[in-house]
Design an enzyme around this catalytic site. Structure first.
Site, PDB file in Angstrom:
ATOM      1  N   CYS A   2       0.566  -1.100   0.077  1.00  0.00           N
ATOM      2  CA  CYS A   2      -0.359   0.232   0.066  1.00  0.00           C
ATOM      3  C   CYS A   2       0.437   1.793  -0.119  1.00  0.00           C
ATOM      4  O   CYS A   2       2.477   1.158   0.576  1.00  0.00           O
ATOM      5  CB  CYS A   2      -0.769   0.028   1.217  1.00  0.00           C
ATOM      6  SG  CYS A   2      -1.678  -1.698   1.957  1.00  0.00           S
ATOM      7  N   ARG A  27       4.928  -0.093  -5.920  1.00  0.00           N
ATOM      8  CA  ARG A  27       4.570  -0.740  -4.399  1.00  0.00           C
ATOM      9  C   ARG A  27       3.445  -2.196  -4.565  1.00  0.00           C
ATOM     10  O   ARG A  27       3.578  -2.830  -3.519  1.00  0.00           O
ATOM     11  CB  ARG A  27       4.507   0.179  -3.581  1.00  0.00           C
ATOM     12  CG  ARG A  27       5.530   1.239  -2.846  1.00  0.00           C
ATOM     13  CD  ARG A  27       4.647   2.072  -1.862  1.00  0.00           C
ATOM     14  NE  ARG A  27       4.951   1.858  -1.050  1.00  0.00           N
ATOM     15  CZ  ARG A  27       5.057   1.501   0.082  1.00  0.00           C
ATOM     16  NH1 ARG A  27       7.133   1.961   0.099  1.00  0.00           N
ATOM     17  NH2 ARG A  27       4.741   1.131   1.243  1.00  0.00           N
ATOM     18  N   TRP A  74      -3.300  -2.983  -1.484  1.00  0.00           N
ATOM     19  CA  TRP A  74      -2.589  -4.349  -1.677  1.00  0.00           C
ATOM     20  C   TRP A  74      -3.538  -4.823  -1.152  1.00  0.00           C
ATOM     21  O   TRP A  74      -3.437  -4.757   0.644  1.00  0.00           O
ATOM     22  CB  TRP A  74      -1.517  -4.013  -2.115  1.00  0.00           C
ATOM     23  CG  TRP A  74      -1.089  -5.312  -2.803  1.00  0.00           C
ATOM     24  CD1 TRP A  74      -1.061  -5.599  -4.006  1.00  0.00           C
ATOM     25  CD2 TRP A  74      -0.339  -6.683  -1.700  1.00  0.00           C
ATOM     26  NE1 TRP A  74      -0.267  -6.620  -4.161  1.00  0.00           N
ATOM     27  CE2 TRP A  74      -0.060  -7.661  -2.845  1.00  0.00           C
ATOM     28  CE3 TRP A  74      -0.390  -7.089  -0.280  1.00  0.00           C
ATOM     29  CZ2 TRP A  74       0.281  -8.824  -2.654  1.00  0.00           C
ATOM     30  CZ3 TRP A  74      -0.189  -8.227  -0.111  1.00  0.00           C
ATOM     31  CH2 TRP A  74       0.247  -9.182  -1.635  1.00  0.00           C
ATOM     32  N   ASN A 100      -1.654   1.578   6.111  1.00  0.00           N
ATOM     33  CA  ASN A 100      -0.534   0.708   5.738  1.00  0.00           C
ATOM     34  C   ASN A 100      -0.511  -0.088   6.397  1.00  0.00           C
ATOM     35  O   ASN A 100       0.062   0.568   7.802  1.00  0.00           O
ATOM     36  CB  ASN A 100       0.843   1.376   5.550  1.00  0.00           C
ATOM     37  CG  ASN A 100       0.542   1.864   3.712  1.00  0.00           C
ATOM     38  OD1 ASN A 100      -0.824   2.282   3.304  1.00  0.00           O
ATOM     39  ND2 ASN A 100       1.336   2.476   3.321  1.00  0.00           N
ATOM     40  N   GLY A 101       0.220  -1.358   6.745  1.00  0.00           N
ATOM     41  CA  GLY A 101       0.414  -2.284   7.834  1.00  0.00           C
ATOM     42  C   GLY A 101      -1.378  -3.692   8.208  1.00  0.00           C
ATOM     43  O   GLY A 101      -1.908  -3.316   7.368  1.00  0.00           O
ATOM     44  N   GLU A 479      17.564 -18.090  -9.201  1.00  0.00           N
ATOM     45  CA  GLU A 479      17.463 -16.325  -9.327  1.00  0.00           C
ATOM     46  C   GLU A 479      17.135 -16.287 -10.652  1.00  0.00           C
ATOM     47  O   GLU A 479      15.694 -15.575 -10.563  1.00  0.00           O
ATOM     48  CB  GLU A 479      18.901 -15.019  -8.745  1.00  0.00           C
ATOM     49  CG  GLU A 479      17.985 -14.049  -9.308  1.00  0.00           C
ATOM     50  CD  GLU A 479      17.204 -13.013  -8.386  1.00  0.00           C
ATOM     51  OE1 GLU A 479      16.811 -13.962  -7.996  1.00  0.00           O
ATOM     52  OE2 GLU A 479      16.804 -12.654  -8.949  1.00  0.00           O
ATOM     53  N   LYS A 483      13.162 -14.989 -11.353  1.00  0.00           N
ATOM     54  CA  LYS A 483      12.548 -13.715 -12.117  1.00  0.00           C
ATOM     55  C   LYS A 483      12.057 -14.314 -13.267  1.00  0.00           C
ATOM     56  O   LYS A 483      11.455 -13.253 -13.954  1.00  0.00           O
ATOM     57  CB  LYS A 483      14.108 -13.339 -12.788  1.00  0.00           C
ATOM     58  CG  LYS A 483      14.539 -11.844 -12.568  1.00  0.00           C
ATOM     59  CD  LYS A 483      15.297 -10.733 -11.304  1.00  0.00           C
ATOM     60  CE  LYS A 483      13.536 -11.252 -10.511  1.00  0.00           C
ATOM     61  NZ  LYS A 483      14.023 -10.626  -9.290  1.00  0.00           N
ATOM     62  N   GLU A 486       8.474 -14.690 -12.506  1.00  0.00           N
ATOM     63  CA  GLU A 486       7.779 -13.347 -11.867  1.00  0.00           C
ATOM     64  C   GLU A 486       7.495 -12.960 -12.345  1.00  0.00           C
ATOM     65  O   GLU A 486       6.181 -12.094 -12.618  1.00  0.00           O
ATOM     66  CB  GLU A 486       8.825 -12.737 -10.743  1.00  0.00           C
ATOM     67  CG  GLU A 486       9.430 -12.829  -9.147  1.00  0.00           C
ATOM     68  CD  GLU A 486      10.435 -12.017  -9.286  1.00  0.00           C
ATOM     69  OE1 GLU A 486      10.256 -11.138  -7.798  1.00  0.00           O
ATOM     70  OE2 GLU A 486      11.533 -11.982  -9.369  1.00  0.00           O
ATOM     71  N   HIS A 502      17.459 -37.983  -9.537  1.00  0.00           N
ATOM     72  CA  HIS A 502      16.732 -38.113  -8.570  1.00  0.00           C
ATOM     73  C   HIS A 502      15.165 -37.193  -8.825  1.00  0.00           C
ATOM     74  O   HIS A 502      13.879 -37.135  -7.653  1.00  0.00           O
ATOM     75  CB  HIS A 502      17.126 -37.715  -7.382  1.00  0.00           C
ATOM     76  CG  HIS A 502      18.564 -37.993  -6.740  1.00  0.00           C
ATOM     77  ND1 HIS A 502      18.787 -39.585  -6.720  1.00  0.00           N
ATOM     78  CD2 HIS A 502      19.544 -38.193  -7.035  1.00  0.00           C
ATOM     79  CE1 HIS A 502      20.070 -39.755  -6.831  1.00  0.00           C
ATOM     80  NE2 HIS A 502      20.897 -38.408  -7.256  1.00  0.00           N
ATOM     81  N   LYS A 601       6.138  -4.788  -4.243  1.00  0.00           N
ATOM     82  CA  LYS A 601       7.922  -4.323  -4.658  1.00  0.00           C
ATOM     83  C   LYS A 601       8.787  -5.109  -2.821  1.00  0.00           C
ATOM     84  O   LYS A 601       9.742  -4.791  -2.468  1.00  0.00           O
ATOM     85  CB  LYS A 601       7.780  -2.645  -4.843  1.00  0.00           C
ATOM     86  CG  LYS A 601       9.000  -2.753  -4.870  1.00  0.00           C
ATOM     87  CD  LYS A 601      10.269  -3.162  -5.704  1.00  0.00           C
ATOM     88  CE  LYS A 601      11.061  -2.897  -5.725  1.00  0.00           C
ATOM     89  NZ  LYS A 601      12.428  -3.881  -6.164  1.00  0.00           N
TER      90      LYS A 601
HETATM   91  C1  G6P Z   1       9.251  -8.951  -2.990  1.00  0.00           C
HETATM   92  C2  G6P Z   1       9.131  -8.781  -4.081  1.00  0.00           C
HETATM   93  C3  G6P Z   1      10.565  -9.394  -4.451  1.00  0.00           C
HETATM   94  C4  G6P Z   1      12.080  -9.378  -3.247  1.00  0.00           C
HETATM   95  C5  G6P Z   1      11.286  -9.577  -2.266  1.00  0.00           C
HETATM   96  C6  G6P Z   1      11.748  -9.558  -0.667  1.00  0.00           C
HETATM   97  O1  G6P Z   1       8.625 -10.649  -2.582  1.00  0.00           O
HETATM   98  O2  G6P Z   1       9.154  -8.917  -5.026  1.00  0.00           O
HETATM   99  O3  G6P Z   1      11.769  -8.489  -5.269  1.00  0.00           O
HETATM  100  O4  G6P Z   1      12.685  -9.976  -3.649  1.00  0.00           O
HETATM  101  O5  G6P Z   1      10.112  -8.597  -1.183  1.00  0.00           O
HETATM  102  O6  G6P Z   1      12.058  -7.998  -0.509  1.00  0.00           O
HETATM  103  P1  G6P Z   1      13.198  -7.362   0.243  1.00  0.00           P
HETATM  104  O7  G6P Z   1      12.837  -5.708  -0.332  1.00  0.00           O
HETATM  105  O8  G6P Z   1      13.376  -7.970   1.356  1.00  0.00           O
HETATM  106  O9  G6P Z   1      14.575  -7.452  -0.057  1.00  0.00           O
END
Ligand code: G6P
Length: 606
Positions: A2, A27, A74, A100-101, A479, A483, A486, A502, A601
């Protein structure tokens, strides 16, 4: 997650709120709304969906005034809907709140408020807040907010306005970020700095429990007991253009291309003229005293931690574990004051990582935060902070924040190794010098973009892909796979090369795309056996190799050859082409690259 913005001054508040919300779009959100003083009344307009829906509503109803609050939501409690959107108001509409929260005890508060005759319109946890403020309101909104928040358990950043006290904003912070932008004859609140950058660089960082009373000419901050807090605004050095796309079609592509600079800035912050890595705040005794390290993180940051473990163990010889923060906090970790806990989080706000930091501190461990956001919750609670210098990362999928986290891991491993004298200086210098060269190396890695574009056209219609690697290449593959899923929504999984037989090999059939990372000369023959195993079963195999391993892989369907670097540093050079691959696959599919569905984010809920 949010976003909150608030404005009081002489300008058109609705316009400023909408612009601020736009800058916080990254965000992640599913609805938006504003509440503005229009004459003597507060008018609240909110709408499910993107900001353009809210904008259309605002064109239909005139909402003009000089003070207001805005929000992008959100969904956590209650589905995305007009009614569940913020601002939430008291029953008479005279008190409006953005939040927010999460309010953890909202159910019991709802019961209590209902017993006093309050009715609820939404399914949200937030709606208890305007009712609580209304219950305590006795002509002073600051006092009413102070009393109301004393009932709240959980995390909350709040923006509040009250019809009886026009042109006043109340801001509260508790375990969810909120800043105040201090302008000339105008003031702002925001959950994140980019929202205020077009107007001011002077920012008050609120601490947990603080409440601010803001008018166009004043900012007064109080602690939870109502005592005045003396605080000066800090000047932030972010440029406005840094938060814009800079000519690229997407923030993600811009941020991928910013990596040579981001890496250089992060290196420069800790090492100059090829000398030793500097780390203020660690005395020699502390550094040599750690018996064990535990790295705690989520998502992409967790992948940086996996690389960090291998590098720290190799260079500094300190046993190191890596834990997903969401697991760590509930697994009763064995922590003591001989342990170092490293929390990696680009945002510095991830709820599970923050909880891990608190747990580690409670048990006496020393906490080092690696984060990209100055003033973030994790940076403020840790014993020591290593800021990465990636600059604002707007695209939800993390790229430059990740590679700078990797750089932070290497620098810290070198620092530990230098302090503990675990390797000869000449051995460490080899790694250090190549690391210092990384910005130039990454410039040449970026030249692979044309080849990756071509490759992405071959594979973007797939529905499943598999990533393989061994050692550090396995971590890089994890990673790369994250990516891809995502932003392209293609199902993908990662396996260590040796694990293929396996189970996962059962999934390989004619045309299955397998992406193998193979950068280590010592084990590329083993990797090649795995590549042959899947090729023999009809897989379309793509190998990301480097100059010394490419010759080993003759039977693959496609090969991308990356520049040669020290085997310890390959996760950085592999990250960039894998990011580009995810980007161009998603691009060919026409996906919303910077704002992938369902993702946020900064994940400030558990
Ligand atoms: C969310 C984001 C990811 C990020 C993860 C951890 O899932 O979409 O890109 O890696 O949070 O976030 P941080 O801010 O703790 O690195």
């Amino acid at each position: 997650m949010c976003g909150i913005v608030g404005y009081t001054g002489n300008k058109n508040a609705t316009e400023i709120l909408m612009k601020g919300l736009k800058s916080l779009e990254y965000r992640g959100y599913d609805s938006a709304g504003v509440a503005v003083f229009t004459g003597s009344k507060i008018k609240t307009v909110k709408e499910k969906g993107r900001l353009k829906n809210l904008k259309a509503m605002l064109l239909e109803t005139s909402v003009e005034g000089n003070t207001g609050i805005g929000h992008t939501r959100w969904a956590t409690h209650g589905v995305p809907s007009d009614i569940n959107s913020h601002p939430h108001t008291s029953e008479d509409g005279k008190i409006a709140v953005v939040h927010n929260g999460i309010i953890e005890n909202y159910e019991e508060l709802r019961v209590m408020l209902k017993s006093k005759g309050y009715t609820f319109k939404s399914e949200t946890d937030t709606e208890v807040i305007p009712h609580l403020i209304d219950m305590y309101y006795d002509g002073d909104v600051f006092c009413a907010v102070k009393k109301a928040v004393s009932h709240l358990d959980g995390s909350y950043a709040l923006g509040v306005i009250c019809e009886n006290e026009p042109d006043k904003l109340i801001a509260v912070r508790n375990r969810s970020p909120l800043i105040i932008g201090a302008g000339e004859g105008e003031n702002f609140i925001a959950s994140d700095i980019p929202a205020v950058l077009p107007y001011t660089r002077n920012v008050f960082f609120l601490d947990d429990g603080e409440i601010a009373v803001i008018t166009k000419g004043s900012v007064n901050i109080y602690d939870s007991d109502g005592q005045a807090v003396e605080k000066l605004p800090e000047t932030v050095n972010l440029s406005e253009t840094a938060a814009q796309k800079g000519g690229y079609e997407h923030f993600m592509l811009k941020e991928i291309h910013e990596q040579p600079k981001a890496v250089a800035d992060t290196l420069r912050s800790r090492i100059s003229n090829g000398k030793n890595v500097k780390f203020d705040g660690f005395d020699a005794e502390t550094v040599t005293g750690f018996e064990k390290i535990c790295i705690v993180a989520c998502g992409t940051a967790y992948h940086a931690g996996l690389v960090g473990k291998m590098v720290i163990e190799k260079l500094a010889k300190v046993p190191t574990d890596v834990e997903l923060a969401s697991e760590f906090r509930y697994n009763e970790p064995l922590l003591d004051n001989n342990m170092l806990v490293i929390a990696i989080s680009q945002s510095g706000e991830t709820a599970d990582t923050l909880a891990g930091v608190r747990l580690a501190k409670e048990k006496g461990a020393y906490v080092l935060a690696i984060t990209n956001v100055a003033g973030s919750s994790i940076s403020r609670e840790a014993d020591n902070v290593f800021y990465t210098y990636a600059g604002p990362e707007i695209s939800v999928a993390s790229t430059k924040a990740y590679t700078t986290q990797l750089v932070a891991m290497y620098l810290f491993a070198l620092f530990l190794a230098e302090s503990r004298k675990t390797l000869k200086p000449t051995e460490l210098d080899i790694v250090k010098n190549e690391l210092l060269n990384m910005p130039e190396t990454l410039e040449s890695v970026l030249e692979l973009e044309g080849e990756i574009k071509r490759l992405s056209k071959e594979i973007y219609k797939e529905t499943d892909m598999y990533f393989l690697g061994r050692g550090l290449d396995y971590k890089a593959a994890m990673e790369g796979s994250l990516k891809l899923k995502e932003i392209s929504y293609i199902h993908s999984e990662t396996y260590a090369g040796g694990e293929l037989k396996h189970g996962p090999i059962a999934l390989i059939e004619e045309g299955t795309v397998v992406i193998a990372i193979s950068t280590n000369k010592e084990i590329c023959a083993k990797m090649d056996s795995n590549i042959k195993e899947v090729t023999a079963r009809g897989a379309y195999t793509v190998v990301f190799a480097n100059e010394s391993t490419a010759t080993q892989h003759k039977e693959c369907s496609d090969i991308i050859t990356m520049p040669e670097v020290n085997p310890l540093l390959t996760p950085i050079t592999s990250a960039v082409p894998l990011q580009l691959l995810a980007y161009y696959v998603a691009y060919n599919k026409g996906e919303a690259i910077d704002k992938p569905r369902n993702l946020a984010k900064s994940v400030t809920v558990e």
